[in-house]
Design a protein around this motif. Sequence first.
Motif, PDB file in Angstrom:
ATOM      1  N   LEU A   1       0.658  -0.753  -6.696  1.00 26.70           N
ATOM      2  CA  LEU A   1       1.725  -0.266  -5.832  1.00 26.70           C
ATOM      3  C   LEU A   1       2.674   0.618  -6.637  1.00 26.70           C
ATOM      4  CD1 LEU A   1       2.639  -3.522  -3.862  1.00 26.70           C
ATOM      5  CD2 LEU A   1       0.834  -1.853  -3.395  1.00 26.70           C
ATOM      6  N   SER A   2       3.230   1.605  -5.949  1.00 27.04           N
ATOM      7  CA  SER A   2       4.216   2.487  -6.566  1.00 27.04           C
ATOM      8  C   SER A   2       5.473   2.517  -5.708  1.00 27.04           C
ATOM      9  CB  SER A   2       3.668   3.911  -6.693  1.00 27.04           C
ATOM     10  OG  SER A   2       2.509   3.949  -7.471  1.00 27.04           O
ATOM     11  N   CYS A   3       6.590   2.762  -6.340  1.00 29.85           N
ATOM     12  CA  CYS A   3       7.853   2.897  -5.623  1.00 29.85           C
ATOM     13  C   CYS A   3       8.647   4.010  -6.298  1.00 29.85           C
ATOM     14  CB  CYS A   3       8.636   1.600  -5.658  1.00 29.85           C
ATOM     15  SG  CYS A   3      10.271   1.700  -4.883  1.00 29.85           S
TER      16      CYS A   3
ATOM     17  N   TYR B   1       6.162   0.447 -10.685  1.00 28.02           N
ATOM     18  CA  TYR B   1       4.782   0.126 -10.359  1.00 28.02           C
ATOM     19  C   TYR B   1       4.603  -1.386 -10.306  1.00 28.02           C
ATOM     20  CZ  TYR B   1       4.056   4.937 -11.926  1.00 28.02           C
ATOM     21  OH  TYR B   1       4.135   6.299 -12.089  1.00 28.02           O
TER      22      TYR B   1
ATOM     23  N   THR C   1       5.021  -1.690   2.072  1.00 31.96           N
ATOM     24  CA  THR C   1       3.630  -1.242   2.157  1.00 31.96           C
ATOM     25  C   THR C   1       2.762  -2.488   2.321  1.00 31.96           C
ATOM     26  OG1 THR C   1       1.914   0.087   1.062  1.00 31.96           O
ATOM     27  CG2 THR C   1       3.322  -1.247  -0.378  1.00 31.96           C
TER      28      THR C   1
ATOM     29  N   ALA D   1       7.782   3.164  -1.025  1.00 35.41           N
ATOM     30  CA  ALA D   1       6.692   2.352  -1.568  1.00 35.41           C
ATOM     31  C   ALA D   1       5.364   2.852  -1.037  1.00 35.41           C
ATOM     32  CB  ALA D   1       6.893   0.889  -1.201  1.00 35.41           C
ATOM     33  N   SER D   2       4.336   2.777  -1.858  1.00 41.07           N
ATOM     34  CA  SER D   2       3.000   3.201  -1.455  1.00 41.07           C
ATOM     35  C   SER D   2       1.960   2.438  -2.261  1.00 41.07           C
ATOM     36  CB  SER D   2       2.830   4.712  -1.670  1.00 41.07           C
ATOM     37  OG  SER D   2       2.997   5.041  -3.038  1.00 41.07           O
TER      38      SER D   2
ATOM     39  N   TYR E   1       4.764  -5.600   1.110  1.00 40.84           N
ATOM     40  CA  TYR E   1       5.442  -5.557  -0.176  1.00 40.84           C
ATOM     41  C   TYR E   1       6.563  -4.526  -0.132  1.00 40.84           C
ATOM     42  CZ  TYR E   1       2.016  -8.592  -2.372  1.00 40.84           C
ATOM     43  OH  TYR E   1       1.250  -9.684  -2.726  1.00 40.84           O
TER      44      TYR E   1
ATOM     45  N   TRP F   1      10.092  -6.167  -6.839  1.00 41.41           N
ATOM     46  CA  TRP F   1       9.161  -6.228  -5.717  1.00 41.41           C
ATOM     47  C   TRP F   1       9.318  -7.578  -5.024  1.00 41.41           C
ATOM     48  CZ3 TRP F   1       6.394  -2.157  -4.056  1.00 41.41           C
ATOM     49  CH2 TRP F   1       6.162  -1.108  -4.942  1.00 41.41           C
TER      50      TRP F   1
ATOM     51  N   CYS G   1       9.833  -2.700  -2.241  1.00 38.98           N
ATOM     52  CA  CYS G   1      10.518  -2.483  -3.508  1.00 38.98           C
ATOM     53  C   CYS G   1      12.019  -2.480  -3.252  1.00 38.98           C
ATOM     54  CB  CYS G   1      10.073  -1.197  -4.190  1.00 38.98           C
ATOM     55  SG  CYS G   1      10.364   0.319  -3.279  1.00 38.98           S
TER      56      CYS G   1
ATOM     57  N   GLY H   1      13.109  -0.289   0.011  1.00 43.58           N
ATOM     58  CA  GLY H   1      12.130   0.623   0.579  1.00 43.58           C
ATOM     59  C   GLY H   1      11.597   0.069   1.889  1.00 43.58           C
TER      60      GLY H   1
END
Length: 125
Positions: free
Chosen positions: A19-21, A78, A119, A5-6, A92, A35, A94, A116
Amino acid sequence: VQLQASGGGLVQAGGSLRLSCAASGRTFSANTMGWFRQAPGKEREFVAAIRSSGGSTSYADSVKGRFTISGDIKNVLYLQMNSLKPEDTGVYFCAADPRRLILSSVPHANEYGYWGQGTLVTVSS
């Protein structure tokens, strides 16, 4: 299987973050991805999820109309977060599962087999 996750960070109330995973590792086919978030001193709570076969989405009442989950579910996920509030602050995470979870199971963290590292999202007032 690893979920990365980022996209977290510090934002003022009313702002936005995405956010992305990303999933990597051995061949993995997720049919439900979601999420969750955990605020300091609180339990982990469901935020949003998406399921394969039509991209069915689910949201917690607290984020409906402000957050949007999307992605190709097999590889990347996302979470677009708009109109952020201080109460959205937390780590957060994922999560993913190879099963297409039934709707009633989607909000339950223990139904997801892969997680994950999280983040951090901080929303200042």
